[in-house]
Write an enzyme that holds these catalytic residues in place. Sequence first.
Site, PDB file in Angstrom:
ATOM      1  N   GLY A   1      -1.382  64.061  35.692  1.00 54.29           N
ATOM      2  CA  GLY A   1      -1.042  62.762  36.266  1.00 54.29           C
ATOM      3  C   GLY A   1      -2.253  62.165  36.943  1.00 54.29           C
ATOM      4  O   GLY A   1      -3.193  62.879  37.312  1.00 54.29           O
TER       5      GLY A   1
ATOM      6  N   ALA B   1      -6.187  59.547  43.237  1.00 59.31           N
ATOM      7  CA  ALA B   1      -5.878  60.976  43.118  1.00 59.31           C
ATOM      8  C   ALA B   1      -5.441  61.288  41.689  1.00 59.31           C
ATOM      9  O   ALA B   1      -4.939  60.420  40.974  1.00 59.31           O
ATOM     10  CB  ALA B   1      -4.783  61.378  44.101  1.00 59.31           C
TER      11      ALA B   1
ATOM     12  N   VAL C   1      -4.032  64.875  39.117  1.00 54.37           N
ATOM     13  CA  VAL C   1      -3.600  66.268  39.087  1.00 54.37           C
ATOM     14  C   VAL C   1      -3.930  66.842  37.719  1.00 54.37           C
ATOM     15  O   VAL C   1      -3.612  66.240  36.686  1.00 54.37           O
ATOM     16  CB  VAL C   1      -2.085  66.399  39.368  1.00 54.37           C
ATOM     17  CG1 VAL C   1      -1.674  67.877  39.364  1.00 54.37           C
ATOM     18  CG2 VAL C   1      -1.724  65.755  40.703  1.00 54.37           C
TER      19      VAL C   1
ATOM     20  N   ASP D   1       9.954  61.768  51.161  1.00 53.11           N
ATOM     21  CA  ASP D   1       9.785  61.230  49.805  1.00 53.11           C
ATOM     22  C   ASP D   1      10.513  62.131  48.813  1.00 53.11           C
ATOM     23  O   ASP D   1       9.987  62.456  47.746  1.00 53.11           O
ATOM     24  CB  ASP D   1       8.303  61.116  49.451  1.00 53.11           C
ATOM     25  CG  ASP D   1       8.060  60.241  48.217  1.00 53.11           C
ATOM     26  OD1 ASP D   1       8.963  59.443  47.865  1.00 53.11           O
ATOM     27  OD2 ASP D   1       6.978  60.352  47.612  1.00 53.11           O
TER      28      ASP D   1
END
Length: 364
Positions: free
Chosen positions: A19, A24, A26, A136
Amino acid sequence: MDDAAILKRRGYIVGINLGEGSYAKVKSAYSERLKFNVAVKIIDRKKAPTDFLEKFLPREIEILAMLNHRSIVKTYEIFETSDGKVYIIMELGVQGDLLEFIKTRGALHEDDARKKFHQLSSAIKYCHDLDVVHRDLKCENLLLDKDFNIKLSDFGFSKRCLRDDSGQLTLSKTFCGSAAYAAPEVLQGIPYQPKVYDIWSLGVILYIMVCGSMPYDDSNIKKMLRIQKEHRVNFPRSKHLTGECKDLIYRMLQPDVNRRLHIDEILSHCWVQPKARVLSSTAIKEGENSQGTEPSDIPEPGSDKKSATKLEPQEEAQPEARSESQPEEETLQLQVSKQLETTGEQLSRETVEEPPAQPPETQT
């Protein structure tokens, strides 16, 4: 030096991208030390916004370092390079996330949902006992290990709750998360109790688990908020859910924060307790659940979206004759969650049961 070279020097052989966002990403990697695959979250400080760097990232790192629970993604290592990149090495959810699982396979049978929901609730109790809140909670943040056990992930919006001089938890004023999972007090933009907010999101998650669709349609936030505040929760007719399951969801999706279940009450609820499973489907059909109310007594509408699971269209439930003041548009803004998709658009509408005249109000 690129990410692959940096990670190679630390003993990680980089694999595929899992992702990517604006600051950011991953990746998967093989750990030569651990001898299995891991997930690597890479954050670029040069691209990240100031509030993230000053508030959210330090909180996430602090909390990840302190958590140790079988149903929470393990953090193996955190390090930073001189050029401002932060690397967080974590347990890999090899079976993907719960949202993709439900989109592919449909709603879970109650026994499977019970097992996964108990794992998630145990993780939340562990966090809440440490005065840590997630803020979240959603299906994308629930990863599945090789045996399809739940692993709670993504603590980017988490925080440690503060207490005032009397020992009471202070209210939160940061309105974060995803609209489809957000409690009405958060949607209204008022200070909220973060642990109580987590409970609402748990209710949405359990509904998705057993129904394969969303409880509320977040394409119109003002309409969704009105329905939530009227405590309307409808269930798909086709799922034949037990009364206890619907009762638990109904009590978690309670708009009155003073009456919404606490995590200990969830874990002690008859539906969550494995020993309570002696109730037969015949008894449920006859309305003999543990609350002494008919299964259809736990109501009302919610719903969903266009979708991948291709479920039936949903009937429009009749709204209750109740007036609610409408919040201004600007109070309905949430901080955008760090996901590439909004969950509500992934699940569809279903035919729902008509709400009864009086919802159950007895406490479990």
